[in-house]
Write an enzyme that holds these catalytic residues in place. Structure first.
Site, PDB file in Angstrom:
ATOM      1  N   ARG A  78       0.842  -1.028  -0.034  1.00 11.87           N
ATOM      2  CA  ARG A  78      -0.100  -0.002   0.088  1.00 11.87           C
ATOM      3  C   ARG A  78       0.958   1.365   0.073  1.00 11.87           C
ATOM      4  NH1 ARG A  78      -5.021  -1.667   3.953  1.00 11.87           N
ATOM      5  NH2 ARG A  78      -6.311  -2.787   2.429  1.00 11.87           N
ATOM      6  N   SER A  79       0.679   2.253   0.930  1.00 11.28           N
ATOM      7  CA  SER A  79       1.260   3.399   0.676  1.00 11.28           C
ATOM      8  C   SER A  79       2.863   3.468   1.434  1.00 11.28           C
ATOM      9  CB  SER A  79       0.421   4.528   1.852  1.00 11.28           C
ATOM     10  OG  SER A  79      -0.629   5.064   0.852  1.00 11.28           O
ATOM     11  N   ALA A  80       3.306   2.397   1.777  1.00 10.22           N
ATOM     12  CA  ALA A  80       4.753   2.352   1.950  1.00 10.22           C
ATOM     13  C   ALA A  80       5.481   2.453   0.582  1.00 10.22           C
ATOM     14  CB  ALA A  80       5.187   1.119   2.678  1.00 10.22           C
ATOM     15  N   LYS A  82       4.877   5.028  -1.482  1.00 10.73           N
ATOM     16  CA  LYS A  82       5.101   6.172  -1.701  1.00 10.73           C
ATOM     17  C   LYS A  82       6.605   6.572  -1.342  1.00 10.73           C
ATOM     18  CE  LYS A  82       0.529   8.301  -0.956  1.00 10.73           C
ATOM     19  NZ  LYS A  82      -0.174   7.152  -0.883  1.00 10.73           N
ATOM     20  N   TYR A 168      -2.998  14.849   2.929  1.00 11.22           N
ATOM     21  CA  TYR A 168      -2.704  13.634   2.462  1.00 11.22           C
ATOM     22  C   TYR A 168      -3.155  13.262   0.975  1.00 11.22           C
ATOM     23  CZ  TYR A 168      -1.070   8.648   2.423  1.00 11.22           C
ATOM     24  OH  TYR A 168      -0.278   7.514   2.168  1.00 11.22           O
TER      25      TYR A 168
END
Length: 397
Positions: A78-80, A82, A168
């Site tokens: 997921r957002s890791a 980014k 965010y």
């Protein structure tokens, strides 16, 4: 429960915390890796490859017929993602190809629509671009077609004056960053990352999973942490819950910029280049990448110069987040240490993934850290399992 892998003397506390994550905090299948000064000091994995194979009580022994997590098992983080994706614009800046103080429209002229003509590249990277949501959500097919996302964020009217506040960009970050990199390099972000960063170093992380790697990837799914989490279970603040319950809120709209949400176990999703949410990797690959930013494990070279490493940890946004409805801190592409997202120290830079995953670097301690799990809990920025492992690393140091 069987735990596989190795721990260097002095880092036994990390193994203890990893075991406790299964016994108390409801983990199913997971891995953690830590590098210190370019040397791997923790490399552990346990449980089943697929979340459905885990025990209902979180014991993590794989259940009946469950394929066990292996040394090379990878998961969607997921957002890791980014934090991994942020390596690309910072390396482009380091090479003189991308000016963080230039308007985004100087590289991507169509982006100036909707009151965004003065948006700087650093605003885009630090969630200050003012387009965390879309007036019309994209379908899963549109989200990955390489055209619709960039067109939608370019045409979108800014929700606030870019640069004046931050919020965010949970999903829209994918198309903002992808299109910027494409305009600068002529290559997709995932391709550039593979060619210039992960491929040459053999790092097991992909933004756009190749077909040849699909067999190593486990299935992820939602889980509820047990009530016996010893007070470590995170509970959303009331205002966050209320914002999520309101379909018109930026909170809800930012996370629902793709509607319905894609199936994260769909091979098409894993193959998509969505640098906000669809990266796939091992804990070793995630930790190894952050370690390589500070000093490569093989030949002593660094991906980031000391100046770029300092830039990665430089605060560009802080205070009330218009989407997450808590105080957050961001550097250029990285979430920084804060009460809402504790990392190893104020020097750390990295990114959590909603549901549990976490990767970061700490230049002062020389640490590269990666944790991945197939059990996605109801956490956004500070998952109890990841935090337990970070505390254990801190105690080892």
């Amino acid at each position: 429960m069987d735990v596989n892998g190795t721990v260097t003397e002095g880092f036994e506390a990390v193994r203890d915390a990893f075991v406790r994550n299964f016994e108390v905090l409801g983990d199913r299948g997971a891995a953690v890796a830590v590098y210190r000064d370019g040397r791997k000091v923790v490399d552990l994995w346990a449980g089943p490859k697929d979340v459905e194979a885990g025990d209902a009580d979180g014991g993590g022994d794989g259940g009946e017929g469950g394929e066990p997590w292996a040394a090379g098992t990878a998961q969607v983080v997921r957002s890791a993602t980014k934090g991994v994706a942020a390596v690309v614009p910072l390396l482009l800046h380091q090479r003189g190809l991308l000016d963080l103080d230039a308007p985004v429209a100087s590289y991507w002229p169509e982006f100036k629509a909707g009151g965004k003509e003065r948006t700087l590249v650093r605003d885009l990277l630090a969630h200050r671009a003012g387009v965390p949501a879309l007036d019309t959500a994209l379908t899963p097919a549109e989200a990955v077609d390489g055209l619709s996302g960039a067109r939608a964020v370019a045409e979108q009217q800014a929700f606030w004056e870019p640069g004046s506040a931050h919020g965010y960009h949970a999903q829209t970050y994918s198309w903002l960053l992808s299109e910027l990199v494409l305009r600068v390099t002529g290559a997709s972000l995932g391709q550039w990352l593979a060619q210039e960063v992960t491929g040459p170093r053999g790092l097991e992380f992909w933004i756009g999973l190749p077909q040849a790697e699909t067999a190593r990837v486990g299935r992820v799914g939602p889980v509820d942490p047990p009530q016996t989490a010893g007070g470590l279970r995170t509970r959303p603040r009331r205002n966050v819950s209320e914002a999520w319950a309101d379909p018109s809120s930026l909170t809800r709209r930012a996370f629902a910029a793709i509607t319905p949400l894609p199936d994260e176990n769909d091979p098409a999703f894993r193959a998509a280049e969505l640098p906000a949410s669809a990266g796939t990797g091992t804990a070793r690959g995630l930790a190894g990448l952050y370690a390589a930013l500070l000093g490569d494990t093989q030949d002593g070279t660094r991906l980031f110069t000391p100046e770029t490493a300092r830039l990665a940890g430089t605060e560009l946004s802080s205070g009330p987040d218009r989407v997450l409805v808590v105080n957050t801190r961001f550097g250029p592409g990285y979430m920084l240490h804060s009460p809402a997202s504790p990392l190893l120290s104020p020097a750390s830079f990295g990114h959590p993934g909603r549901g549990g995953s976490l990767g970061f670097a700490d230049p002062e301690a020389g640490i590269g850290f990666g944790y991945v799990t197939n059990a996605h809990a109801k956490s956004v920025t500070a998952d109890p399992r990841a935090q337990a492992l970070v505390r254990a690393v801190r105690s080892a140091l």
